[in-house]
Design a protein around this motif. Structure first.
Motif, PDB file in Angstrom:
ATOM      1  N   TYR A  49       0.858  -1.179   0.000  1.00 37.50           N
ATOM      2  CA  TYR A  49       0.000   0.000   0.000  1.00 37.50           C
ATOM      3  C   TYR A  49       0.898   1.233   0.000  1.00 37.50           C
ATOM      4  N   ASP A  50       0.580   2.209  -0.879  1.00 38.73           N
ATOM      5  CA  ASP A  50       1.408   3.398  -0.992  1.00 38.73           C
ATOM      6  C   ASP A  50       0.559   4.655  -0.822  1.00 38.73           C
ATOM      7  N   LEU A  51       1.108   5.819  -1.203  1.00 42.44           N
ATOM      8  CA  LEU A  51       0.390   7.086  -1.012  1.00 42.44           C
ATOM      9  C   LEU A  51      -0.976   7.113  -1.684  1.00 42.44           C
ATOM     10  N   ALA A  52      -1.155   6.339  -2.742  1.00 37.94           N
ATOM     11  CA  ALA A  52      -2.457   6.291  -3.418  1.00 37.94           C
ATOM     12  C   ALA A  52      -3.536   5.718  -2.496  1.00 37.94           C
ATOM     13  N   CYS A  53      -3.128   5.029  -1.449  1.00 36.05           N
ATOM     14  CA  CYS A  53      -4.074   4.411  -0.508  1.00 36.05           C
ATOM     15  C   CYS A  53      -4.261   5.240   0.761  1.00 36.05           C
ATOM     16  N   ASN A  54      -3.701   6.432   0.803  1.00 35.66           N
ATOM     17  CA  ASN A  54      -3.817   7.272   1.991  1.00 35.66           C
ATOM     18  C   ASN A  54      -5.286   7.512   2.343  1.00 35.66           C
ATOM     19  N   ASN A  55      -5.605   7.453   3.626  1.00 36.59           N
ATOM     20  CA  ASN A  55      -6.961   7.665   4.146  1.00 36.59           C
ATOM     21  C   ASN A  55      -7.956   6.627   3.625  1.00 36.59           C
ATOM     22  N   SER A  56      -7.494   5.414   3.386  1.00 39.40           N
ATOM     23  CA  SER A  56      -8.343   4.355   2.848  1.00 39.40           C
ATOM     24  C   SER A  56      -8.511   3.231   3.864  1.00 39.40           C
ATOM     25  N   THR A  57      -9.402   2.316   3.524  1.00 39.49           N
ATOM     26  CA  THR A  57      -9.628   1.122   4.323  1.00 39.49           C
ATOM     27  C   THR A  57      -9.277  -0.092   3.482  1.00 39.49           C
ATOM     28  N   ILE A  67       2.961  -4.558   3.292  1.00 40.17           N
ATOM     29  CA  ILE A  67       3.967  -3.499   3.249  1.00 40.17           C
ATOM     30  C   ILE A  67       3.286  -2.160   3.002  1.00 40.17           C
ATOM     31  N   ILE A  68       3.742  -1.148   3.716  1.00 35.24           N
ATOM     32  CA  ILE A  68       3.380   0.228   3.407  1.00 35.24           C
ATOM     33  C   ILE A  68       4.643   0.873   2.886  1.00 35.24           C
ATOM     34  N   SER A  69       4.558   1.427   1.681  1.00 29.15           N
ATOM     35  CA  SER A  69       5.707   1.980   0.973  1.00 29.15           C
ATOM     36  C   SER A  69       5.489   3.475   0.737  1.00 29.15           C
ATOM     37  N   LEU A  70       6.364   4.302   1.323  1.00 35.96           N
ATOM     38  CA  LEU A  70       6.199   5.754   1.255  1.00 35.96           C
ATOM     39  C   LEU A  70       7.495   6.427   0.810  1.00 35.96           C
ATOM     40  N   PRO A  71       7.394   7.461  -0.030  1.00 33.90           N
ATOM     41  CA  PRO A  71       8.600   8.174  -0.461  1.00 33.90           C
ATOM     42  C   PRO A  71       9.224   8.928   0.715  1.00 33.90           C
ATOM     43  N   GLU A  72      10.556   8.912   0.772  1.00 33.61           N
ATOM     44  CA  GLU A  72      11.251   9.560   1.889  1.00 33.61           C
ATOM     45  C   GLU A  72      12.567  10.143   1.400  1.00 33.61           C
ATOM     46  N   ASN A  73      12.948  11.263   1.988  1.00 31.14           N
ATOM     47  CA  ASN A  73      14.210  11.896   1.641  1.00 31.14           C
ATOM     48  C   ASN A  73      14.946  12.310   2.915  1.00 31.14           C
ATOM     49  N   GLY A  74      15.005  11.398   3.862  1.00 27.70           N
ATOM     50  CA  GLY A  74      15.592  11.703   5.162  1.00 27.70           C
ATOM     51  C   GLY A  74      17.082  11.965   5.141  1.00 27.70           C
ATOM     52  N   GLY A  75      17.788  11.369   4.199  1.00 26.25           N
ATOM     53  CA  GLY A  75      19.234  11.518   4.168  1.00 26.25           C
ATOM     54  C   GLY A  75      19.717  12.945   3.987  1.00 26.25           C
ATOM     55  N   SER A  76      19.023  13.717   3.176  1.00 26.12           N
ATOM     56  CA  SER A  76      19.481  15.090   2.922  1.00 26.12           C
ATOM     57  C   SER A  76      18.626  16.138   3.621  1.00 26.12           C
ATOM     58  N   THR A  77      17.358  15.837   3.852  1.00 23.86           N
ATOM     59  CA  THR A  77      16.473  16.840   4.460  1.00 23.86           C
ATOM     60  C   THR A  77      16.197  16.573   5.933  1.00 23.86           C
ATOM     61  N   GLY A  78      16.386  15.346   6.365  1.00 21.03           N
ATOM     62  CA  GLY A  78      16.082  14.979   7.737  1.00 21.03           C
ATOM     63  C   GLY A  78      14.633  14.573   7.950  1.00 21.03           C
ATOM     64  N   TYR A  79      13.805  14.667   6.913  1.00 17.49           N
ATOM     65  CA  TYR A  79      12.395  14.284   7.045  1.00 17.49           C
ATOM     66  C   TYR A  79      12.264  12.775   6.877  1.00 17.49           C
ATOM     67  N   THR A 109      12.698   5.322  -0.739  1.00 13.79           N
ATOM     68  CA  THR A 109      11.413   4.823  -0.281  1.00 13.79           C
ATOM     69  C   THR A 109      11.583   4.171   1.086  1.00 13.79           C
ATOM     70  N   ARG A 110      10.670   4.475   1.988  1.00 13.09           N
ATOM     71  CA  ARG A 110      10.613   3.815   3.294  1.00 13.09           C
ATOM     72  C   ARG A 110       9.568   2.715   3.188  1.00 13.09           C
ATOM     73  N   GLU A 111       9.970   1.490   3.490  1.00  7.54           N
ATOM     74  CA  GLU A 111       9.033   0.367   3.489  1.00  7.54           C
ATOM     75  C   GLU A 111       8.875  -0.157   4.910  1.00  7.54           C
ATOM     76  N   PHE A 112       7.618  -0.210   5.340  1.00  7.07           N
ATOM     77  CA  PHE A 112       7.282  -0.779   6.636  1.00  7.07           C
ATOM     78  C   PHE A 112       6.674  -2.156   6.398  1.00  7.07           C
ATOM     79  N   LEU A 113       7.315  -3.186   6.927  1.00 10.18           N
ATOM     80  CA  LEU A 113       6.763  -4.535   6.867  1.00 10.18           C
ATOM     81  C   LEU A 113       5.938  -4.724   8.133  1.00 10.18           C
TER      82      LEU A 113
END
Length: 154
Positions: A49-57, A67-79, A109-113
């Motif tokens: 499930y990715d951002l297209a599934c945000n606020n879904s059931t 798996i929840i797969s979300l874009p992330e840029n923590g290495g350079s921005t810290g987010y 991409t951050r993947e949560f298993l």
């Protein structure tokens, strides 16, 4: 004849879009079944499930992994994504997958298993923020409601 083909093509495109995104209310979101590199057996596809599934059931059988797969840029921005969930969802693993772009600061991409461990309505939430800063309420948030049942086929 040509107008019938155009109408059929338009209906097919909208049907495919609704199926992939699961936008229609009352329907279960259809996950991707892409094989990820973070599970123990890479030959068994897990629902993703990715951002297209945000606020879904979504509806999952008891004890299923996903798996929840979300874009992330923590290495350079810290987010980075900060996950929380109800007790019936177990976080098994969190993995950052760098992009194929070899530029410094390229996003990944951050993947949560996760595992659905209790039946009933469960919730997953991830907040994108810098871990060293206080939350302001304006952060990007991903939420997913997971209805876990012991009588749903995987």
């Amino acid at each position: 004849m040509m107008s019938n083909i155009k109408i059929l093509a338009i209906v097919a495109v909208f049907s495919l879009a609704a199926f992939c995104c699961g936008v229609a209310a009352g329907f279960a979101i259809q996950p991707s079944t892409v094989v990820s590199g973070i599970e123990d057996n890479p030959t068994i596809p897990l629902p993703i499930y990715d951002l297209a599934c945000n606020n879904s059931t979504v509806y999952l059988p008891l004890s299923s992994e996903f798996i929840i797969s979300l874009p992330e840029n923590g290495g350079s921005t810290g987010y980075t994504w900060d996950p929380t969930s109800t007790q019936g969802i177990d976080l098994l693993e969190s993995t950052f997958i760098p992009s194929d772009i070899t530029v410094i600061g390229a996003p990944g991409t951050r993947e949560f298993l996760l595992k659905a461990s209790w039946a009933g309505e469960q919730h997953f939430k991830a907040t994108l923020h810098r871990q060293c800063e206080n939350l302001t309420g304006s952060e990007e948030v991903f939420t997913l409601t997971i209805v876990v049942s012991d009588n749903i086929d995987p």
